[in-house]
Design an enzyme around this catalytic site. Structure first.
Site, mmCIF file in Angstrom:
data_model
loop_
_atom_site.group_PDB
_atom_site.id
_atom_site.type_symbol
_atom_site.label_atom_id
_atom_site.label_comp_id
_atom_site.label_asym_id
_atom_site.label_seq_id
_atom_site.Cartn_x
_atom_site.Cartn_y
_atom_site.Cartn_z
ATOM 1 N N TYR A 25 0.826 -1.210 0.000
ATOM 2 C CA TYR A 25 0.000 0.000 0.000
ATOM 3 C C TYR A 25 0.851 1.247 0.000
ATOM 4 O O TYR A 25 2.069 1.182 0.201
ATOM 5 C CB TYR A 25 -0.960 -0.012 1.198
ATOM 6 N N LYS A 67 6.495 -2.186 1.870
ATOM 7 C CA LYS A 67 5.336 -1.591 2.550
ATOM 8 C C LYS A 67 4.118 -2.497 2.405
ATOM 9 O O LYS A 67 3.220 -2.230 1.603
ATOM 10 C CB LYS A 67 5.070 -0.191 1.990
ATOM 11 N N GLU A 101 12.276 2.329 14.212
ATOM 12 C CA GLU A 101 11.436 3.442 13.735
ATOM 13 C C GLU A 101 10.179 3.486 14.590
ATOM 14 O O GLU A 101 10.025 2.709 15.526
ATOM 15 C CB GLU A 101 11.102 3.267 12.249
ATOM 16 N N LEU A 138 11.261 1.151 6.982
ATOM 17 C CA LEU A 138 10.676 1.595 5.717
ATOM 18 C C LEU A 138 11.376 2.890 5.282
ATOM 19 O O LEU A 138 11.588 3.785 6.107
ATOM 20 C CB LEU A 138 9.175 1.853 5.893
HETATM 21 N N1 PMP Z 1 7.865 3.680 8.714
HETATM 22 C C1 PMP Z 1 6.735 2.963 8.774
HETATM 23 C C2 PMP Z 1 6.752 1.634 9.460
HETATM 24 C C3 PMP Z 1 5.550 3.474 8.207
HETATM 25 O O1 PMP Z 1 4.419 2.756 8.269
HETATM 26 C C4 PMP Z 1 5.562 4.756 7.605
HETATM 27 C C5 PMP Z 1 4.300 5.359 7.052
HETATM 28 N N2 PMP Z 1 3.819 4.684 5.976
HETATM 29 C C6 PMP Z 1 6.776 5.455 7.567
HETATM 30 C C7 PMP Z 1 7.904 4.890 8.129
HETATM 31 C C8 PMP Z 1 6.863 6.826 6.927
HETATM 32 O O2 PMP Z 1 6.804 6.732 5.533
HETATM 33 P P1 PMP Z 1 6.242 7.945 4.649
HETATM 34 O O3 PMP Z 1 7.041 9.160 5.050
HETATM 35 O O4 PMP Z 1 6.499 7.528 3.264
HETATM 36 O O5 PMP Z 1 4.798 8.074 4.999
#
Ligand code: PMP
Length: 285
Positions: free
Chosen positions: A33, A147, A179, A204
């Site tokens: 997603y 993701k 994270e 991620l």
């Molecule tokens: N880490 C994780 C585990 C996440 O779920 C997200 C949000 N999708 C992020 C980092 C941040 O990613 P982004 O800045 O692309 O939303």
């Protein structure tokens, strides 16, 4: 009035939108997603999100459900039909519906689902005040760079945080923060260095992370991409998280201990402001 959602080629009122019980997203969490934020009715950094979508798909040997231009056209149609000024577009691709079997089925069409959510992103009490986090063990799988919709571990982490009266959880592995449960984690040390974990399979690669690090670089902030411990985080001058829907969000307490003076710090506030200003400029162009 009900929301219009997109399911495999159709725009439908949400009550009428259906997906097969044999869909592998449902049976195996075999899907990926993306969440793109919307400001002033426009998608923010969507190219970055679509490029990460392709990477997630290719790591799982899954076909893209449509071209990038096709996907973006659907996202924009949903924004328009639902009158979204500020909020997000969620998009999910699954491998599709097939008789239940662990091996990937051949010749199955991927499913594509999208919906919008209205949300205040620019003005939020949490951004003013900062959020509290607790730390908890990172029990997720070893390919967090993909993701996927397999989100039970972060849901459990959020519930641990909620029950402890905190806003979110930071995940810890081998004594170091990986994270946040749905965001990237940062600290600013007492000598002003911005520290966030290096990219790899453990986290991620946030699209907001990339933009914020670029802004930090152009503001001459010293940056270290490395793992940090919980102790370093509680000793830090500032802490924050980033994600597509929180932008740059101050973290003012970790495990009940205030970070710095317990209020959003100057580096965090500046990066939030810079990020928002740049995003608004880009959609205005
Ligand atoms: N880490 C994780 C585990 C996440 O779920 C997200 C949000 N999708 C992020 C980092 C941040 O990613 P982004 O800045 O692309 O939303």
């Amino acid at each position: 009035m009900s929301r219009i959602v997109y399911v495999n080629g159709e725009y439908l009122p949400e009550e009428e939108a259906k997906i097969s019980v044999f869909d592998r997203g449902f049976l195996f969490a075999d899907g990926v997603y993306e969440v793109t934020s919307v400001l002033q009715g426009r998608l923010v950094d969507n190219a970055g999100h679509l490029s990460r979508l392709h990477r997630s798909l290719s790591e799982l040997e899954m076909d893209a459900p449509a071209s990038d231009a096709g996907i973006e056209a659907i996202q924009n149609t949903l924004i328009e039909r639902n009158g979204v000024q500020e909020g997000l577009v969620y998009l999910q691709v699954t491998r599709g519906a097939a008789d239940r079997d662990f091996a990937y089925p051949e010749g199955v069409k991927p499913s594509l689902v999208m919906f919008t959510q209205v949300k205040n992103l620019l003005q939020s009490p949490q951004a003013e005040r900062g959020i509290s986090v607790i730390t908890t063990r990172d029990i997720r799988w070893k390919r967090r760079d993909i993701k996927t919709v397999g989100l039970l571990a972060p849901s459990m982490a959020k519930m641990i945080a909620k029950r402890a009266g905190a806003d979110d959880a930071w995940l810890v592995e081998y004594g170091q923060v990986t994270e946040g449960s749905s965001n990237n984690a940062y600290i600013v040390t007492r000598n002003g260095t911005l520290v966030t974990r290096q990219l790899g399979n453990e986290i991620l690669a946030g699209i907001t992370r990339k933009a914020v690090l670029e802004l930090a670089r152009t503001s001459d902030l010293k940056i270290e991409e490395r793992a940090f411990t919980v102790q370093e985080a509680t000793d830090a001058a500032e802490a924050f998280i980033t994600s597509a829907t929180t932008f740059v969000m101050p973290v003012v307490s970790i495990d009940g201990q205030p970070v710095g003076d317990g209020r959003p710090g100057p580096v965090t506030r500046r990066l939030r402001e810079l990020y928002i200003r740049t995003a608004l400029q880009e959609i205005g162009d």
